[in-house]
Design a protein around this motif. Sequence first.
Motif: not given
Ligand code: ZN
Length: 268
Positions: A6, A8, A39, A86, A229, A231
Amino acid sequence: MKFDLHTHHYRCGHARGEMEDYIQAALARGLDVIGISDHSPYFGREENHPYPTLTMAKSEFAEYVNEVRRLKEKYRDKIEVLLGVESDYFEKSAQTYKNVYDHYPMDYIIGSVHFVHGVNIFDKNRWNGLSEKEILDTKEEYYRLIEKSAKSGMFQVLGHIDAIKGYFPSISDVKTNKVDHALHVIADQEVAIEVNTSGKMKDCGGWYPSADLLERAKYYNIPITLGSDSHDPERIGEDLDLVRKHLKSIGYQEWYFFRNKKPVAVSL
Ligand SMILES: [Zn+2]
Ligand SMILES: [Zn+2]
């Protein structure tokens, strides 16, 4: 064997760095597999780019896929790069999303509920002045949507299944049997949940899902994957060993990543 599914990058408008920076960070941390999962665009909207600080434009998705495929090739001998996304789960436009994904060689799709009653779950203002009944309704609607996303058959992974606590941690204490009902339904589908280590970036702290929810997921034998996740490339693989130890301590023996939409079991 280490992986992180996961991640980005700059395309979503709120993450730092190029896709390749995340792959380099994964290499530096000794990961064997890195999944790119920015995303999804708002495929259900008329406009090409309604929310530039939340996701890429619809017209960018093909180039997003091409870039992952180029990097998959470039890094073939060093690290396995997986093509993920995602995806928002919107009940009404789910089929539109599915039709788009069917055109691309996705390794996996993370299905995430980010909107409940039309409002972003990370919108801090949404909780202002809600009655207990409204809070309960919000939580039950969130799990109804998660359950429906699980049944959609679109996803290999369900994203952060208690992220609704992000800016309203006390919602974890609101009792409803809808949570266990959702877990029961998830267990009946071919879909994993992720341990997402980004809870610490929000008010709730810790991971999604929280420890008690994870133990109940084990009770239902729901397969697990891992996502930071990230970023920011600095967070790649964050807490990987801690999560692994924790999963073992509650009885899990393996976890999964996904290649060509097929689960690949990795021993814990
Ligand atoms: Zn995410
Ligand atoms: Zn998300």
